[in-house]
Design a protein around this motif. Structure first.
Motif: not given
Length: 111
Positions: A37-43, A58-66, A80-87
């Motif tokens: 998972l590569e977090f970039h400022p806009n995607f 909108k991530c607002g950070c630059r991080e990588t997670f393996k 649970p089934k929902a529209e959004f999840a938060e990471l």
């Protein structure tokens, strides 16, 4: 620690476990067993073993997670089934925190 809202259905689709168990005959190499998972400022880039996808958030950070692909997929299926999840990434413990409808799961990064 900043939480990012990701559409859960799209995230589940991009982290789906690969249907291929081995490389096709005549192809050298192996199928990677990790999802990055590569977090970039806009995607957010989800680099799974057989496909790579971009989720526009909108991530607002630059991080990588393996993390292990199968472990991530099985864990996300239990949400649970929902529209959004938060990471969110916890830099102190190298954990990925996934929240959905009051349930919070911490996943440990693999080296």
């Amino acid at each position: 620690m900043q939480f990012i809202k990701v559409p859960l259905a799209e995230f589940l689709k991009t982290t789906a476990a690969p249907k291929m168990k081995r490389m096709p005959k005549g192809v050298k190499g192996h199928i990677e067993k990790h999802t990055i998972l590569e977090f970039h400022p806009n995607f957010l880039v989800v680099d799974a073993p057989t496909q790579s996808n971009v989720i526009q958030v909108k991530c607002g950070c630059r991080e990588t997670f393996k993390i292990g692909s199968q472990h991530l997929y099985v864990t996300l299926q239990k949400l649970p089934k929902a529209e959004f999840a938060e990471l969110a990434l916890d830099p102190k413990t190298n954990n990925l925190i996934v929240r959905c409808d009051g349930l919070e799961i911490k996943l440990v990064e693999e080296k």
